[in-house]
Design a protein around this motif. Structure first.
Motif, PDB file in Angstrom:
ATOM      1  N   LEU A 159      14.581  -5.981  19.894  1.00  0.00           N
ATOM      2  CA  LEU A 159      14.040  -6.781  20.930  1.00  0.00           C
ATOM      3  C   LEU A 159      13.926  -5.800  22.396  1.00  0.00           C
ATOM      4  N   THR A 160      13.121  -5.325  22.793  1.00  0.00           N
ATOM      5  CA  THR A 160      13.054  -4.401  23.928  1.00  0.00           C
ATOM      6  C   THR A 160      12.789  -5.321  25.579  1.00  0.00           C
ATOM      7  N   ALA A 161      12.371  -6.467  24.989  1.00  0.00           N
ATOM      8  CA  ALA A 161      11.951  -7.187  26.421  1.00  0.00           C
ATOM      9  C   ALA A 161      11.526  -8.739  26.282  1.00  0.00           C
ATOM     10  N   THR A 162      11.807  -9.424  27.342  1.00  0.00           N
ATOM     11  CA  THR A 162      11.285 -10.624  27.229  1.00  0.00           C
ATOM     12  C   THR A 162      10.592 -10.928  28.607  1.00  0.00           C
ATOM     13  N   VAL A 163       9.251 -11.359  28.565  1.00  0.00           N
ATOM     14  CA  VAL A 163       8.496 -11.582  29.687  1.00  0.00           C
ATOM     15  C   VAL A 163       8.196 -13.247  29.746  1.00  0.00           C
ATOM     16  N   ARG A 164       8.355 -13.576  30.981  1.00  0.00           N
ATOM     17  CA  ARG A 164       8.223 -15.136  31.478  1.00  0.00           C
ATOM     18  C   ARG A 164       6.997 -14.784  32.507  1.00  0.00           C
ATOM     19  N   ILE A 165       5.773 -15.591  32.252  1.00  0.00           N
ATOM     20  CA  ILE A 165       4.813 -15.545  33.257  1.00  0.00           C
ATOM     21  C   ILE A 165       4.917 -16.785  34.048  1.00  0.00           C
ATOM     22  N   TYR A 166       4.900 -16.772  35.133  1.00  0.00           N
ATOM     23  CA  TYR A 166       4.734 -17.935  36.058  1.00  0.00           C
ATOM     24  C   TYR A 166       3.480 -17.955  36.764  1.00  0.00           C
ATOM     25  N   GLU A 167       3.232 -18.987  37.923  1.00  0.00           N
ATOM     26  CA  GLU A 167       2.068 -18.987  38.686  1.00  0.00           C
ATOM     27  C   GLU A 167       1.830 -17.615  39.670  1.00  0.00           C
ATOM     28  N   THR A 168       2.981 -17.208  40.316  1.00  0.00           N
ATOM     29  CA  THR A 168       3.116 -16.202  41.280  1.00  0.00           C
ATOM     30  C   THR A 168       3.732 -15.083  40.576  1.00  0.00           C
ATOM     31  N   LEU A 169       4.569 -15.199  39.720  1.00  0.00           N
ATOM     32  CA  LEU A 169       5.399 -14.164  39.309  1.00  0.00           C
ATOM     33  C   LEU A 169       5.766 -14.007  38.065  1.00  0.00           C
ATOM     34  N   VAL A 170       6.182 -12.971  37.656  1.00  0.00           N
ATOM     35  CA  VAL A 170       6.749 -12.466  36.240  1.00  0.00           C
ATOM     36  C   VAL A 170       8.100 -11.979  36.231  1.00  0.00           C
ATOM     37  N   ASP A 171       8.934 -12.604  35.246  1.00  0.00           N
ATOM     38  CA  ASP A 171      10.300 -12.301  35.045  1.00  0.00           C
ATOM     39  C   ASP A 171      10.299 -11.314  33.811  1.00  0.00           C
ATOM     40  N   VAL A 172      10.852 -10.160  33.985  1.00  0.00           N
ATOM     41  CA  VAL A 172      11.024  -9.161  32.908  1.00  0.00           C
ATOM     42  C   VAL A 172      12.634  -9.221  32.499  1.00  0.00           C
ATOM     43  N   ILE A 173      12.772  -9.489  31.482  1.00  0.00           N
ATOM     44  CA  ILE A 173      14.402  -9.253  30.862  1.00  0.00           C
ATOM     45  C   ILE A 173      14.511  -8.055  30.053  1.00  0.00           C
ATOM     46  N   VAL A 174      15.366  -7.175  30.399  1.00  0.00           N
ATOM     47  CA  VAL A 174      15.303  -5.992  29.574  1.00  0.00           C
ATOM     48  C   VAL A 174      16.781  -5.911  29.017  1.00  0.00           C
ATOM     49  N   PRO A 175      17.068  -6.278  27.504  1.00  0.00           N
ATOM     50  CA  PRO A 175      18.355  -6.088  27.228  1.00  0.00           C
ATOM     51  C   PRO A 175      18.565  -4.449  27.125  1.00  0.00           C
ATOM     52  N   LEU A 176      19.789  -3.919  27.217  1.00  0.00           N
ATOM     53  CA  LEU A 176      20.075  -2.870  27.087  1.00  0.00           C
ATOM     54  C   LEU A 176      21.176  -2.401  25.916  1.00  0.00           C
ATOM     55  N   ALA A 177      22.245  -2.852  26.122  1.00  0.00           N
ATOM     56  CA  ALA A 177      23.259  -2.674  25.134  1.00  0.00           C
ATOM     57  C   ALA A 177      24.536  -3.670  25.324  1.00  0.00           C
TER      58      ALA A 177
ATOM     59  N   VAL B 147       8.779  -9.567  39.465  1.00  0.00           N
ATOM     60  CA  VAL B 147       7.523  -8.822  40.056  1.00  0.00           C
ATOM     61  C   VAL B 147       6.226  -9.957  40.471  1.00  0.00           C
ATOM     62  N   GLU B 148       5.737  -9.260  41.365  1.00  0.00           N
ATOM     63  CA  GLU B 148       4.322 -10.080  41.580  1.00  0.00           C
ATOM     64  C   GLU B 148       3.416 -10.313  40.538  1.00  0.00           C
ATOM     65  N   ARG B 149       2.888 -11.355  40.089  1.00  0.00           N
ATOM     66  CA  ARG B 149       2.246 -11.603  38.911  1.00  0.00           C
ATOM     67  C   ARG B 149       0.834 -10.590  39.154  1.00  0.00           C
ATOM     68  N   GLY B 150       0.254 -10.636  40.441  1.00  0.00           N
ATOM     69  CA  GLY B 150      -0.922  -9.867  40.502  1.00  0.00           C
ATOM     70  C   GLY B 150      -0.679  -8.175  40.654  1.00  0.00           C
ATOM     71  N   MET B 151       0.555  -7.729  40.295  1.00  0.00           N
ATOM     72  CA  MET B 151       0.714  -6.376  40.596  1.00  0.00           C
ATOM     73  C   MET B 151      -0.296  -5.479  40.006  1.00  0.00           C
ATOM     74  N   ASP B 152      -0.480  -4.390  40.280  1.00  0.00           N
ATOM     75  CA  ASP B 152      -1.657  -3.471  39.804  1.00  0.00           C
ATOM     76  C   ASP B 152      -0.852  -2.921  38.318  1.00  0.00           C
ATOM     77  N   ALA B 153       0.062  -2.566  38.109  1.00  0.00           N
ATOM     78  CA  ALA B 153       0.871  -1.810  36.939  1.00  0.00           C
ATOM     79  C   ALA B 153       1.029  -2.878  35.828  1.00  0.00           C
ATOM     80  N   ALA B 154       1.106  -2.286  34.601  1.00  0.00           N
ATOM     81  CA  ALA B 154       1.518  -3.005  33.551  1.00  0.00           C
ATOM     82  C   ALA B 154       2.898  -3.584  33.426  1.00  0.00           C
TER      83      ALA B 154
END
Length: 125
Positions: free
Chosen positions: A79-97, A106-113
């Motif tokens: 599992l490299t990441a978990t993403v939760r998408i809300y109305e205005t933001l996105v939570d990205v959880i990145v487990p490392l070790a 991050v803002e939900r409408g950001m330009d990057a993936a």
């Protein structure tokens, strides 16, 4: 791995690459003496969501370390990441070790993936 140093590097890289779209960055660790800590919070995000939001997201990420093994076993992949998408933001959880990782809001409408955000965090490791 020093999770604080990784989170600080990730925060700097994320803000340099994605600017104001980064709302908050934190880190979590299942180690009893470290738990969770916010590394960066945008002033506007803190005013609108409060400190409790960042804290609860980090605690949720810490709880996910328990389920990570089950997800990886059932899919036979890491599992490299978990993403939760809300109305205005996105939570990205990145487990490392070892039950440690980085959480980014991050803002939900950001330009990057979102995968670009994940890659930036992983590169800071």
């Amino acid at each position: 791995m020093d999770i604080d140093a990784v989170a600080e590097r990730a925060s700097e890289s994320l803000r340099a690459e994605f600017g104001g779209a980064i709302l908050a960055v934190g880190r979590y660790s299942k180690a009893a003496d470290q738990q969770a800590r916010t590394v960066y919070t945008a002033a506007a995000f803190e005013r609108s969501h409060g400190e409790n939001t960042s804290g609860s997201v980090l605690k949720d990420a810490l709880l996910e370390t328990i389920a990570r093994g089950a997800y990886e076993t059932s899919h036979d992949e890491r599992l490299t990441a978990t993403v939760r998408i809300y109305e205005t933001l996105v939570d990205v959880i990145v487990p490392l070790a070892d039950g440690r990782g980085v959480v980014v809001a991050v803002e939900r409408g950001m330009d990057a993936a979102v995968t670009d955000v994940i890659g930036t965090v992983q590169a800071a490791e």
